[in-house]
Design an enzyme around this catalytic site. Structure first.
Site, mmCIF file in Angstrom:
data_model
loop_
_atom_site.group_PDB
_atom_site.id
_atom_site.type_symbol
_atom_site.label_atom_id
_atom_site.label_comp_id
_atom_site.label_asym_id
_atom_site.label_seq_id
_atom_site.Cartn_x
_atom_site.Cartn_y
_atom_site.Cartn_z
ATOM 1 N N GLY A 64 -2.624 -12.326 3.345
ATOM 2 C CA GLY A 64 -3.346 -11.146 3.838
ATOM 3 C C GLY A 64 -4.743 -11.081 3.254
ATOM 4 O O GLY A 64 -5.297 -9.997 3.076
ATOM 5 N N ARG A 114 -8.731 -9.382 4.960
ATOM 6 C CA ARG A 114 -9.417 -8.079 4.932
ATOM 7 C C ARG A 114 -8.799 -7.184 3.852
ATOM 8 O O ARG A 114 -7.802 -7.558 3.216
ATOM 9 C CB ARG A 114 -9.342 -7.405 6.295
ATOM 10 C CG ARG A 114 -7.966 -6.889 6.635
ATOM 11 C CD ARG A 114 -7.949 -6.118 7.940
ATOM 12 N NE ARG A 114 -6.812 -5.218 7.970
ATOM 13 C CZ ARG A 114 -6.392 -4.573 9.062
ATOM 14 N NH1 ARG A 114 -7.017 -4.739 10.201
ATOM 15 N NH2 ARG A 114 -5.353 -3.763 8.980
ATOM 16 N N ASN A 143 0.208 -10.287 -0.882
ATOM 17 C CA ASN A 143 -0.474 -9.041 -0.534
ATOM 18 C C ASN A 143 -0.298 -8.633 0.929
ATOM 19 O O ASN A 143 -0.434 -7.458 1.260
ATOM 20 C CB ASN A 143 -1.968 -9.224 -0.871
ATOM 21 C CG ASN A 143 -2.860 -8.238 -0.165
ATOM 22 O OD1 ASN A 143 -2.978 -7.087 -0.588
ATOM 23 N ND2 ASN A 143 -3.487 -8.657 0.937
ATOM 24 N N TYR A 161 8.583 1.518 5.089
ATOM 25 C CA TYR A 161 7.574 1.027 4.146
ATOM 26 C C TYR A 161 8.006 1.271 2.691
ATOM 27 O O TYR A 161 7.908 0.386 1.834
ATOM 28 C CB TYR A 161 6.253 1.732 4.450
ATOM 29 C CG TYR A 161 5.057 1.258 3.667
ATOM 30 C CD1 TYR A 161 4.379 0.105 4.025
ATOM 31 C CD2 TYR A 161 4.595 1.979 2.567
ATOM 32 C CE1 TYR A 161 3.273 -0.324 3.321
ATOM 33 C CE2 TYR A 161 3.488 1.565 1.853
ATOM 34 C CZ TYR A 161 2.822 0.419 2.230
ATOM 35 O OH TYR A 161 1.729 0.001 1.518
ATOM 36 N N ALA A 209 10.997 1.588 1.549
ATOM 37 C CA ALA A 209 12.118 0.695 1.210
ATOM 38 C C ALA A 209 11.598 -0.682 0.806
ATOM 39 O O ALA A 209 12.075 -1.284 -0.163
ATOM 40 C CB ALA A 209 13.069 0.572 2.404
ATOM 41 N N THR A 210 10.590 -1.180 1.547
ATOM 42 C CA THR A 210 10.068 -2.516 1.212
ATOM 43 C C THR A 210 9.349 -2.515 -0.131
ATOM 44 O O THR A 210 9.479 -3.446 -0.913
ATOM 45 C CB THR A 210 9.079 -3.053 2.283
ATOM 46 O OG1 THR A 210 7.910 -2.219 2.346
ATOM 47 C CG2 THR A 210 9.733 -3.134 3.644
ATOM 48 N N ILE A 261 -5.861 3.597 -1.033
ATOM 49 C CA ILE A 261 -7.073 2.797 -1.149
ATOM 50 C C ILE A 261 -7.772 2.759 0.207
ATOM 51 O O ILE A 261 -7.116 2.595 1.244
ATOM 52 C CB ILE A 261 -6.722 1.340 -1.578
ATOM 53 C CG1 ILE A 261 -5.759 1.329 -2.777
ATOM 54 C CG2 ILE A 261 -7.991 0.549 -1.884
ATOM 55 C CD1 ILE A 261 -6.268 1.961 -4.047
HETATM 56 P P1 NAI Z 1 -4.769 -4.245 5.520
HETATM 57 O O1 NAI Z 1 -4.003 -3.833 6.737
HETATM 58 O O2 NAI Z 1 -6.201 -3.869 5.445
HETATM 59 O O3 NAI Z 1 -4.650 -5.828 5.314
HETATM 60 C C1 NAI Z 1 -3.420 -6.483 5.403
HETATM 61 C C2 NAI Z 1 -3.662 -7.934 5.755
HETATM 62 O O4 NAI Z 1 -2.386 -8.563 5.910
HETATM 63 C C3 NAI Z 1 -4.401 -8.120 7.087
HETATM 64 O O5 NAI Z 1 -5.476 -9.006 6.905
HETATM 65 C C4 NAI Z 1 -3.339 -8.675 8.026
HETATM 66 O O6 NAI Z 1 -3.859 -9.539 9.018
HETATM 67 C C5 NAI Z 1 -2.432 -9.405 7.050
HETATM 68 N N1 NAI Z 1 -1.093 -9.609 7.612
HETATM 69 C C6 NAI Z 1 -0.315 -8.712 8.255
HETATM 70 N N2 NAI Z 1 0.828 -9.275 8.681
HETATM 71 C C7 NAI Z 1 0.784 -10.581 8.262
HETATM 72 C C8 NAI Z 1 1.675 -11.675 8.385
HETATM 73 N N3 NAI Z 1 2.848 -11.561 9.040
HETATM 74 N N4 NAI Z 1 1.322 -12.848 7.843
HETATM 75 C C9 NAI Z 1 0.133 -12.989 7.207
HETATM 76 N N5 NAI Z 1 -0.759 -11.986 7.061
HETATM 77 C C10 NAI Z 1 -0.432 -10.789 7.590
HETATM 78 O O7 NAI Z 1 -3.929 -3.695 4.284
HETATM 79 P P2 NAI Z 1 -4.411 -3.273 2.806
HETATM 80 O O8 NAI Z 1 -4.614 -1.811 2.795
HETATM 81 O O9 NAI Z 1 -5.476 -4.166 2.336
HETATM 82 O O10 NAI Z 1 -3.062 -3.536 1.996
HETATM 83 C C11 NAI Z 1 -2.785 -4.769 1.360
HETATM 84 C C12 NAI Z 1 -1.445 -4.647 0.646
HETATM 85 O O11 NAI Z 1 -1.499 -3.588 -0.303
HETATM 86 C C13 NAI Z 1 -0.280 -4.328 1.586
HETATM 87 O O12 NAI Z 1 0.875 -4.995 1.148
HETATM 88 C C14 NAI Z 1 -0.126 -2.848 1.429
HETATM 89 O O13 NAI Z 1 1.173 -2.417 1.738
HETATM 90 C C15 NAI Z 1 -0.465 -2.663 -0.039
HETATM 91 N N6 NAI Z 1 -0.912 -1.318 -0.363
HETATM 92 C C16 NAI Z 1 -2.015 -0.770 0.237
HETATM 93 C C17 NAI Z 1 -2.391 0.519 -0.068
HETATM 94 C C18 NAI Z 1 -3.583 1.175 0.546
HETATM 95 O O14 NAI Z 1 -3.793 2.356 0.275
HETATM 96 N N7 NAI Z 1 -4.403 0.497 1.333
HETATM 97 C C19 NAI Z 1 -1.633 1.325 -1.022
HETATM 98 C C20 NAI Z 1 -0.520 0.641 -1.604
HETATM 99 C C21 NAI Z 1 -0.182 -0.634 -1.275
#
Ligand code: NAI
EC number: 1.1.1.100
Length: 246
Positions: free
Chosen positions: A12, A15, A89, A154, A156-157, A187
């Site tokens: 991930g 972005r 991530n 979410y 649960a994961t 974030i």
């Molecule tokens: P985001 O949606 O901006 O980025 C997630 C990235 O994962 C994207 O680039 C997407 O293309 C990629 N992705 C999605 N499905 C995929 C797959 N099957 N295989 C490969 N790549 C895949 O999310 P963000 O906000 O940057 O979050 C990143 C991590 O941090 C996530 O695991 C999220 O659950 C966790 N998180 C985020 C929070 C937030 O407030 N933004 C808070 C707590 C945790």
């Protein structure tokens, strides 16, 4: 240069928090593999790292697919010869209250956020155990710790990720591999920005600091946990939440 010549995969990494983490790791001297399902974002992040003098390569991956993940590992070993760090991530949300949630929503989020971490973690651990060193970092969430309205799947994961993190710390410690999780609060990334303004204001209000976090706040924590400064830290969950309690 806390990660000089370390080889790191960021799933991930195209972005959001993953992108910020990839850029931070590159600044700290790591050779970074940006692995994401979105090709355009992979290219953009790799180019920006190159423009700033960093070392990075990109690969399309679907973390839910074992064959695709194995290709990501092979690509990393072929390009850089080893694997020191993986940041699991990649993650998605598909929100609904319990009373309205469809089985497809449950399955999709479990697949990426939980099974994806297992598949990538296992593939990376095999290389790291053989090397006798490595760091696995997993994306949990404040939502995993406290639950959140509309996020049965979410939450649960993200709780499950903590269980895996602690199990891997126990199983892999003697092989020189550390395993830790990060639990971010809210974030300002595309994942959060797609929520209604009203909900974002409520999230800000839950932090004593009154603000959302920046992706760099999480990237900095990943860099610390990946570095040798954290050599005695394993099986931990680092909360980076601005003091949020849901
Ligand atoms: P985001 O949606 O901006 O980025 C997630 C990235 O994962 C994207 O680039 C997407 O293309 C990629 N992705 C999605 N499905 C995929 C797959 N099957 N295989 C490969 N790549 C895949 O999310 P963000 O906000 O940057 O979050 C990143 C991590 O941090 C996530 O695991 C999220 O659950 C966790 N998180 C985020 C929070 C937030 O407030 N933004 C808070 C707590 C945790």
């Amino acid at each position: 240069m806390r990660l000089l010549d370390k080889v790191a995969i960021i799933t991930g990494g195209g972005r959001g928090i993953g992108e910020a983490t990839a850029k931070k790791f590159a600044k700290e001297g790591a050779k970074v593999v940006i692995a994401d399902i979105n090709n355009e974002d992979v290219k953009k992040t790799v180019n920006e790292i190159h423009e700033n003098g960093g070392v990075a390569a990109g690969i399309n991956v679907d973390v839910t697919n074992t064959e695709s993940v194995n290709k990501m590992i092979d690509f990393t070993l072929k390009n850089y010869g080893r694997l020191d760090i993986i940041v699991n991530n990649a993650g998605i949300t598909m929100d609904s209250t319990l009373l309205k949630m469809a089985e497809e929503q449950w399955d999709a989020v479990i697949d990426v956020n939980l099974k994806g971490v297992y598949i990538c973690g296992q593939a990376a651990a095999k290389v790291m155990a053989e090397q006798g060193s490595g760091v696995i970092l997993n994306a949990s969430s404040v939502v995993g710790l406290y639950g959140n309205f509309g996020q049965t799947n979410y939450a649960a994961t993200k709780w499950g990720v903590i269980g895996m993190t602690k199990t891997w710390a126990k199983e892999l410690g003697k092989k020189g591999v550390r395993s830790n999780a990060v639990a971010p609060g809210f974030i300002a990334t595309p994942m959060v920005k797609k929520m209604p303004e009203k909900v974002i204001d409520i999230m800000k209000g839950k932090s004593p600091l009154g603000i959302l976090g920046e992706p760099e706040d999480i990237a900095n924590a990943y860099a610390f946990l990946a570095s040798d400064e954290a050599k005695f830290i394993t099986g931990s969950v680092l909360e980076i939440t601005g003091g949020v309690v849901l």
